[in-house]
Design an enzyme around this catalytic site. Sequence first.
Site, PDB file in Angstrom:
ATOM      1  CB  SER A 107      -0.878  -0.010   1.256  1.00  0.00           C
ATOM      2  OG  SER A 107      -1.403   1.276   1.508  1.00  0.00           O
ATOM      3  CE1 TYR A 130      -6.348   4.528  -1.467  1.00  0.00           C
ATOM      4  CE2 TYR A 130      -4.607   4.328   0.150  1.00  0.00           C
ATOM      5  CZ  TYR A 130      -5.868   3.990  -0.303  1.00  0.00           C
ATOM      6  OH  TYR A 130      -6.640   3.103   0.416  1.00  0.00           O
ATOM      7  CB  THR A 156      -6.865   2.403  -4.592  1.00  0.00           C
ATOM      8  OG1 THR A 156      -6.109   1.219  -4.351  1.00  0.00           O
ATOM      9  CG2 THR A 156      -8.143   2.370  -3.768  1.00  0.00           C
ATOM     10  CE  LYS A 252      -7.791  -2.918  -3.233  1.00  0.00           C
ATOM     11  NZ  LYS A 252      -8.405  -1.989  -2.297  1.00  0.00           N
ATOM     12  CG  HIS A 276     -11.260   0.448   0.275  1.00  0.00           C
ATOM     13  ND1 HIS A 276     -10.548   1.107  -0.693  1.00  0.00           N
ATOM     14  CD2 HIS A 276     -10.491   0.509   1.389  1.00  0.00           C
ATOM     15  CE1 HIS A 276      -9.408   1.552  -0.185  1.00  0.00           C
ATOM     16  NE2 HIS A 276      -9.345   1.190   1.078  1.00  0.00           N
TER      17      HIS A 276
HETATM   18  C1  LIG Z   1      -6.989  -2.363   7.593  1.00  0.00           C
HETATM   19  C2  LIG Z   1      -7.200  -2.169   6.120  1.00  0.00           C
HETATM   20  C3  LIG Z   1      -6.434  -1.224   5.446  1.00  0.00           C
HETATM   21  C4  LIG Z   1      -6.593  -1.067   4.070  1.00  0.00           C
HETATM   22  N1  LIG Z   1      -5.776  -0.189   3.399  1.00  0.00           N
HETATM   23  C5  LIG Z   1      -5.862  -0.110   2.058  1.00  0.00           C
HETATM   24  C6  LIG Z   1      -4.949   0.696   1.331  1.00  0.00           C
HETATM   25  O1  LIG Z   1      -4.047   1.311   1.889  1.00  0.00           O
HETATM   26  N2  LIG Z   1      -5.105   0.744  -0.015  1.00  0.00           N
HETATM   27  C7  LIG Z   1      -6.092   0.064  -0.686  1.00  0.00           C
HETATM   28  O2  LIG Z   1      -6.191   0.152  -1.903  1.00  0.00           O
HETATM   29  N3  LIG Z   1      -6.935  -0.732  -0.011  1.00  0.00           N
HETATM   30  C8  LIG Z   1      -6.835  -0.839   1.324  1.00  0.00           C
HETATM   31  N4  LIG Z   1      -7.685  -1.669   2.005  1.00  0.00           N
HETATM   32  C9  LIG Z   1      -8.657  -2.494   1.255  1.00  0.00           C
HETATM   33  C10 LIG Z   1      -8.034  -3.834   0.858  1.00  0.00           C
HETATM   34  O3  LIG Z   1      -7.080  -3.654  -0.135  1.00  0.00           O
HETATM   35  C11 LIG Z   1      -9.095  -4.789   0.323  1.00  0.00           C
HETATM   36  O4  LIG Z   1      -9.836  -4.163  -0.674  1.00  0.00           O
HETATM   37  C12 LIG Z   1     -10.025  -5.303   1.423  1.00  0.00           C
HETATM   38  O5  LIG Z   1      -9.328  -5.536   2.608  1.00  0.00           O
HETATM   39  C13 LIG Z   1     -10.700  -6.571   0.967  1.00  0.00           C
HETATM   40  O6  LIG Z   1     -11.625  -7.008   1.912  1.00  0.00           O
HETATM   41  P1  LIG Z   1     -11.313  -8.132   3.023  1.00  0.00           P
HETATM   42  O7  LIG Z   1     -10.512  -7.448   4.087  1.00  0.00           O
HETATM   43  O8  LIG Z   1     -12.668  -8.507   3.474  1.00  0.00           O
HETATM   44  O9  LIG Z   1     -10.538  -9.227   2.359  1.00  0.00           O
HETATM   45  C14 LIG Z   1      -7.543  -1.842   3.373  1.00  0.00           C
HETATM   46  C15 LIG Z   1      -8.304  -2.789   4.069  1.00  0.00           C
HETATM   47  C16 LIG Z   1      -8.119  -2.962   5.420  1.00  0.00           C
HETATM   48  C17 LIG Z   1      -8.929  -4.022   6.141  1.00  0.00           C
END
Ligand SMILES: Cc1cc2nc3c(=O)[nH]c(=O)nc-3n(C[C@H](O)[C@H](O)[C@H](O)COP(=O)(O)O)c2cc1C
Length: 388
Positions: A107, A130, A156, A252, A276
């Site tokens: 990330s 981002y 994203t 994404k 997300h």
């Molecule tokens: C704690 C956390 C932080 C996240 N940070 C980002 C991020 O920095 N960039 C991003 O594109 N998605 C981020 N996401 C979304 C994840 O990439 C992903 O889409 C999501 O976790 C998928 O769902 P799941 O946790 O149910 O597998 C984050 C998700 C979580 C749970």
Amino acid sequence: MTVITCIEDLKRIYERRVPRMFFDYAESGSWTEQTFRENTSDFEDIYLRQRVAVDMSGRSTASQMIGQNVSMPVALAPVGLTGMQCADGEIKAARAAEKFGVPFTLSTMSINSIEDVAEATTAPFWFQLYTMRDTDYVSRLIQRAKDAKCSALVITLDLQILGQRHKDLKNGLSAPPKLTPSTIANLMTKWRWGIEMLGAKRRNFGNIVGHVDGISDSKDLGAWTAESFDPTLDWDKVAKIKEDWGGKVILKGILDAEDAKMALKVGADAIIVSNHGGRQLDGALSSIRALPSILEAVGDQVEVHLDSGIRSGQDILKALAMGASGTYIGRAFVYGLGAMGEAGVTKALEVLHKELDTSMALCGRRRIDELGRDVLLIPEDFEGRWQA
Ligand SMILES: Cc1cc2nc3c(=O)[nH]c(=O)nc-3n(C[C@H](O)[C@H](O)[C@H](O)COP(=O)(O)O)c2cc1C
């Protein structure tokens, strides 16, 4: 010694070991958390067809995502602050992914920097971008990802503005944690996390601190992130970033067939059907429910991947059989990381792999390319019938 048999076991250990504010950060959806909940519960509306007396020897979960060989079509999703779930968390997760033969996505909002992860691994990883108002910073970030030989850029699109997660506000989420009386009281029960964190390479945002003028510590950073994401992002800008990058691009946060068509137009190599993890638009459809209409719109022209809600190999099987060619896990690997570091991420991958492999066999399939909708029993109204 606890016997770990499923992702839920890892979550229980994770909850005990990691400070409350970081557990809550991961285990939250936005506002009422409806979409967060339905991301997982909607998988339960789809059933698998049990088939028997089919030779199940010589099975394999090997496949490809954007032309790269993977031991199973499951990538680690980009997760911000992973290095707060466990010291050097991004490095540990990337190493586990590399050894398992699946892609790791770093990330923008990671604790370990692009360079830290590149130094600690040999397989190319993917970098999630981002887009920020500061276009010079974005250009430098893209250049750093190129220098680190990242093999895909994941852009994203669903977080130009932050969906509110109540607990983060109540907990005063920060990296490193601010030492309020309640944080100190909680940290005292997480001594193992604390000791490891003292030895961590970094404790704030490695891709940002030292790379943006005027940002020297996390005090400025909260304000900086709130102000710095680019609210003017549009498809022209996405096309421009793709051109600057010059390599494989994964878009994404696609949840609508019209957006999927736009992604196709800008030449994405893959799209991720994602909300997300239920952290942005509360009230949006779960990813698995949004998948069929997106596949129908673009499925034969671009690779369609899916994340949000995957907690088991059976979930992975359902997404693949429905037509996704790749999946991602966010929380499922974070639970493992917070519970047991690198070994915990490996454990999460092993659990998912075993569940996927065994369930495939019980459906009478030996290879990923044999999976199709005929493996599934999907309710007729699964996608919903919405008014025009
Ligand atoms: C704690 C956390 C932080 C996240 N940070 C980002 C991020 O920095 N960039 C991003 O594109 N998605 C981020 N996401 C979304 C994840 O990439 C992903 O889409 C999501 O976790 C998928 O769902 P799941 O946790 O149910 O597998 C984050 C998700 C979580 C749970």
